[in-house]
Scaffold this motif. Structure first.
Motif, PDB file in Angstrom:
ATOM      1  N   ARG A  68       0.795  -1.118   0.035  1.00 22.66           N
ATOM      2  CA  ARG A  68      -0.029   0.082  -0.068  1.00 22.66           C
ATOM      3  C   ARG A  68       0.853   1.224   0.018  1.00 22.66           C
ATOM      4  O   ARG A  68       0.596   2.256  -0.574  1.00 22.66           O
ATOM      5  CB  ARG A  68      -1.048  -0.067   1.240  1.00 22.66           C
ATOM      6  N   LEU A  69       2.037   1.119   0.922  1.00 19.54           N
ATOM      7  CA  LEU A  69       2.774   2.460   1.014  1.00 19.54           C
ATOM      8  C   LEU A  69       3.683   2.550  -0.218  1.00 19.54           C
ATOM      9  O   LEU A  69       3.501   3.787  -0.652  1.00 19.54           O
ATOM     10  CB  LEU A  69       3.819   2.307   2.002  1.00 19.54           C
ATOM     11  N   ALA A  70       3.943   1.504  -0.928  1.00 20.16           N
ATOM     12  CA  ALA A  70       4.511   1.653  -2.317  1.00 20.16           C
ATOM     13  C   ALA A  70       3.386   2.301  -3.315  1.00 20.16           C
ATOM     14  O   ALA A  70       3.829   3.109  -4.131  1.00 20.16           O
ATOM     15  CB  ALA A  70       5.094   0.325  -2.730  1.00 20.16           C
ATOM     16  N   ARG A  71       2.282   1.919  -3.340  1.00 14.43           N
ATOM     17  CA  ARG A  71       1.303   2.489  -4.270  1.00 14.43           C
ATOM     18  C   ARG A  71       1.122   3.777  -4.243  1.00 14.43           C
ATOM     19  O   ARG A  71       1.006   4.766  -5.059  1.00 14.43           O
ATOM     20  CB  ARG A  71       0.172   1.430  -4.348  1.00 14.43           C
ATOM     21  N   GLY A 108      -9.381   6.577  -6.029  1.00 17.54           N
ATOM     22  CA  GLY A 108     -10.730   6.328  -5.452  1.00 17.54           C
ATOM     23  C   GLY A 108     -10.673   5.848  -4.083  1.00 17.54           C
ATOM     24  O   GLY A 108     -10.122   6.554  -3.271  1.00 17.54           O
ATOM     25  N   ALA A 109     -11.561   4.863  -3.801  1.00 18.21           N
ATOM     26  CA  ALA A 109     -11.849   4.515  -2.481  1.00 18.21           C
ATOM     27  C   ALA A 109     -10.462   3.910  -1.739  1.00 18.21           C
ATOM     28  O   ALA A 109     -10.405   4.236  -0.511  1.00 18.21           O
ATOM     29  CB  ALA A 109     -12.843   3.515  -2.371  1.00 18.21           C
ATOM     30  N   GLU A 110      -9.361   3.550  -2.184  1.00 12.51           N
ATOM     31  CA  GLU A 110      -8.354   3.072  -1.851  1.00 12.51           C
ATOM     32  C   GLU A 110      -7.600   4.319  -1.308  1.00 12.51           C
ATOM     33  O   GLU A 110      -7.332   4.410  -0.132  1.00 12.51           O
ATOM     34  CB  GLU A 110      -7.595   2.384  -2.783  1.00 12.51           C
ATOM     35  N   TRP A 170      -7.017   5.659   2.460  1.00 11.27           N
ATOM     36  CA  TRP A 170      -5.652   5.970   3.056  1.00 11.27           C
ATOM     37  C   TRP A 170      -5.393   7.101   3.813  1.00 11.27           C
ATOM     38  O   TRP A 170      -4.835   7.349   4.787  1.00 11.27           O
ATOM     39  CB  TRP A 170      -4.660   5.658   1.818  1.00 11.27           C
ATOM     40  N   GLU A 171      -6.202   7.952   3.235  1.00 10.74           N
ATOM     41  CA  GLU A 171      -5.873   9.424   3.772  1.00 10.74           C
ATOM     42  C   GLU A 171      -6.639   9.672   4.919  1.00 10.74           C
ATOM     43  O   GLU A 171      -6.194  10.687   5.818  1.00 10.74           O
ATOM     44  CB  GLU A 171      -6.293  10.510   2.612  1.00 10.74           C
ATOM     45  N   SER A 191       1.561   5.308  11.264  1.00 10.88           N
ATOM     46  CA  SER A 191       0.937   6.227  10.531  1.00 10.88           C
ATOM     47  C   SER A 191       1.443   6.504   9.076  1.00 10.88           C
ATOM     48  O   SER A 191       1.171   7.367   8.563  1.00 10.88           O
ATOM     49  CB  SER A 191       0.808   7.694  11.419  1.00 10.88           C
ATOM     50  N   ASN A 192       2.627   5.881   8.893  1.00  9.12           N
ATOM     51  CA  ASN A 192       3.361   5.876   7.827  1.00  9.12           C
ATOM     52  C   ASN A 192       2.844   4.734   6.579  1.00  9.12           C
ATOM     53  O   ASN A 192       2.463   5.065   5.578  1.00  9.12           O
ATOM     54  CB  ASN A 192       4.973   5.655   7.871  1.00  9.12           C
ATOM     55  N   CYS A 193       2.840   3.814   7.189  1.00 11.93           N
ATOM     56  CA  CYS A 193       2.219   2.695   6.278  1.00 11.93           C
ATOM     57  C   CYS A 193       0.994   2.052   6.489  1.00 11.93           C
ATOM     58  O   CYS A 193       0.421   1.145   5.850  1.00 11.93           O
ATOM     59  CB  CYS A 193       3.322   1.439   5.858  1.00 11.93           C
ATOM     60  N   ARG A 194       0.456   2.436   7.558  1.00  7.27           N
ATOM     61  CA  ARG A 194      -0.711   2.058   7.948  1.00  7.27           C
ATOM     62  C   ARG A 194      -0.895   0.655   8.516  1.00  7.27           C
ATOM     63  O   ARG A 194      -1.884  -0.173   8.494  1.00  7.27           O
ATOM     64  CB  ARG A 194      -1.966   2.051   7.038  1.00  7.27           C
TER      65      ARG A 194
END
Lengths: 311, 237
Positions: free
Chosen positions: A192-195, A203-205, A209-210, A273-276
């Motif tokens: 996820r962090l890389a994306r 979108g939803a992703e 994330w935010e 909080s960085n990569c969730r």
């Protein structure tokens, strides 16, 4: 018909353990043939008795229902002889106490087993659990073996030589399951962090994330930790179980002292909080190599009354 | 050599002392055999055993609430037998191999059976020294034990001791049912102690590792009468 007279108090740890052994024998015996539902039912009953045996071994008061007149507590304390109406605490309470007393017992997993049992017994549910048998036993033994150990027995003493190999295989499978789950959670966080870093989130992703930068639970104690997924120092370990306290004093002026408590807190939850990345149980923290406890400062006022004075 | 004295402090005659020394030797030999084999016999009486028990601080125990420590054992039909006894279940038929006092929290360590004449029905004896003892089942199978008033769950095995009596112990699971089947079949090959002497004889049984059983009694047989005392050894400190 007169009910049988119990031989020893209903809170007797050895007798509870003996009955837990009988019920696990029902769950494991090859004869008579039993369905998985019936085996799981007996195993779940055994788990609750194991929890009571482990707690009662420390003090029978730990399994007495604390009602208004204190009847059960008085009996467990040996102040009255009222064994016939003695009532023990609910399974969920047993498991919550075991989680505090016998790390890393997972009370939520045990309560889910107790809920499955109740649904199977008291509702029209046609099966004990939707979890396949091969996946259920490793989870069960991960809980049971902690309580057997808390009773100062080993697993072979509890299940007998005939079954010890299958139980150990289930435990090994459980550890593999935990390791795989941690691996999956860490790899997914990295992905996820890389994306996000590559601007590929949409979108939803991206919205999720935010909105999920702060994944902390807000437990009473927390400390920064390095994230096992992204390596950033933006992780937070949290816990609310104070394992030990130590009072500290520091002279800050001629006649003034600063006093604080140094606490050792059991870790229950990690978030970054960085990569969730989120790891939400002690088992997962252990498998990820995170600390099982951390130090924190506490206010003595939260633990002690203010100093007495003659003013 | 220490001279024995009677209760009034008078020296006992020399021939009494010789007899006494002989009895002590005989019991000593029997106790040695008891340790090795799990049971032993000697020519003597329960009084000899009681004398030794006093010196060794063995404590005689009753096997039923309110009973005396010395029991008279007669062969009885089920109807004649005391309620809730082995005989009330088997009558004159063969008894199952059992531990005396298996219904107690701690069964006695030693059982002494004494006879003053011969009997046709032998006593079967089975000792756990053999390699085929089902220790796993003895330590895993749960029985419900009842002494008539109190019910509790127990294993039949306790370390290297056995406490088993199918008349007061109900097998609750697969392992305990195997224990029952094992001792039913062990009866057939158990040692037969024949009460063939016409002089006083004592059979000592290591009750924690040797199970015993009376064979079936023919109603036409002469009356069978044994006397029993059970003892607990002093607890090891």
């Amino acid at each position: 018909m007169t009910p049988p007279v119990p031989s020893s108090p209903p809170w007797n740890s050895d007798e509870l353990l003996m009955k837990a052994t009988l019920f696990i024998n029902y769950a494991l015996d090859e004869e008579p043939e039993r369905t998985f539902d019936e085996r799981a039912l007996w195993a779940s009953l055994s788990l609750e008795l194991l929890g009571k045996a482990a707690l009662s071994r420390a003090s029978p008061l730990l399994i007495a229902t604390p009602n208004e007149d204190g009847r059960n507590l008085l009996a467990a304390a040996g102040l009255t002889d009222d064994q016939a109406t003695f009532k023990t605490i609910a399974a969920s309470t047993v498991f919550k106490r075991c989680a505090l007393a016998f790390k890393p017992f997972n009370d939520q997993a045990a309560i889910r087993i107790a809920e499955s049992r109740n649904a199977y017994l008291h509702s029209a549910a046609a099966s004990f659990t939707p979890i396949p048998e091969a996946a259920w036993w490793p989870r069960f033994w991960a809980l049971a073996h902690i309580l057997v150990n808390a009773c100062d027995r080993d697993l072979e003493q509890f299940v007998g030589r005939a079954h010890i190999r299958s139980v150990e295989e289930a435990l090994a499978q459980n550890q593999r399951n935990i390791d795989e789950r941690v691996h999956m959670l860490i790899e997914r966080a990295k992905q996820r962090l890389a994306r996000y870093a590559a601007g590929e989130m949409r979108g939803a992703e991206l919205r999720d994330w935010e909105h999920s930068a702060d994944l902390t639970l807000g437990l009473p104690y927390a400390m920064p930790a390095t994230c096992p997924a992204c390596g950033a120092d933006e992780g937070t370990l949290e816990g609310d179980d104070v394992i030990s306290t130590e009072m500290h004093h520091e002279k800050v002026s001629e006649d003034d002292y600063d006093t604080w408590l140094q606490l050792e807190v059991g870790a229950d939850y990690f978030s970054c909080s960085n990569c969730r990345c989120v790891l939400d149980s002690l088992e997962l923290l252990q498998a990820a190599g995170l600390a099982e406890s951390f130090e924190a400062h506490g206010d003595p006022a939260d633990f002690y009354e203010p100093d007495y004075g003659n003013d | 050599m220490v001279r024995l004295r009677d209760p009034n402090g008078r020296p006992v005659p020399a021939y009494c002392q010789i007899i006494r020394n002989t009895v002590v030797r005989v019991i000593g030999k029997a106790l040695s055999a008891l340790t090795q084999r799990g049971w032993a016999t000697f020519d003597g009486t329960l009084e000899d055993v009681s004398n030794h028990a006093r010196k060794s601080e063995w404590r005689a125990v009753a096997l039923r609430r309110g009973d005396k420590v010395i029991s008279d054992l007669h062969a009885l039909t089920a109807g004649e037998a005391r309620p809730n006894s082995i005989s009330s279940r088997t009558g004159l038929g063969a008894q199952p191999l059992h531990t005396d006092g298996a219904h107690l929290d701690t069964p006695p360590d030693i059982v002494a059976l004494a006879s003053t004449c011969s009997h046709r029905a032998s006593t079967r004896l089975w000792t756990s020294s053999g390699a085929n003892t089902p220790w796993d089942e003895l330590h895993q199978g749960v029985f419900r034990v009842s002494d008539g008033m109190v019910h509790r769950y127990r294993f039949a095995g306790d370390g290297d001791s056995i406490g088993f009596d199918p008349c007061c112990m109900t097998p609750m699971d697969e392992s305990s049912r195997r224990v029952v089947r094992f001792f039913m079949s062990a009866y057939e090959t158990a040692y037969r102690h024949q009460w063939s002497r016409y002089t006083p004889e004592v059979l000592l049984i290591d009750n924690r590792r040797t199970l015993h059983a009376r064979e079936a009694v023919d109603p036409a047989d002469p009356p069978r009468h044994l006397i029993r005392i059970a003892f607990r050894r002093p607890e090891a400190t």
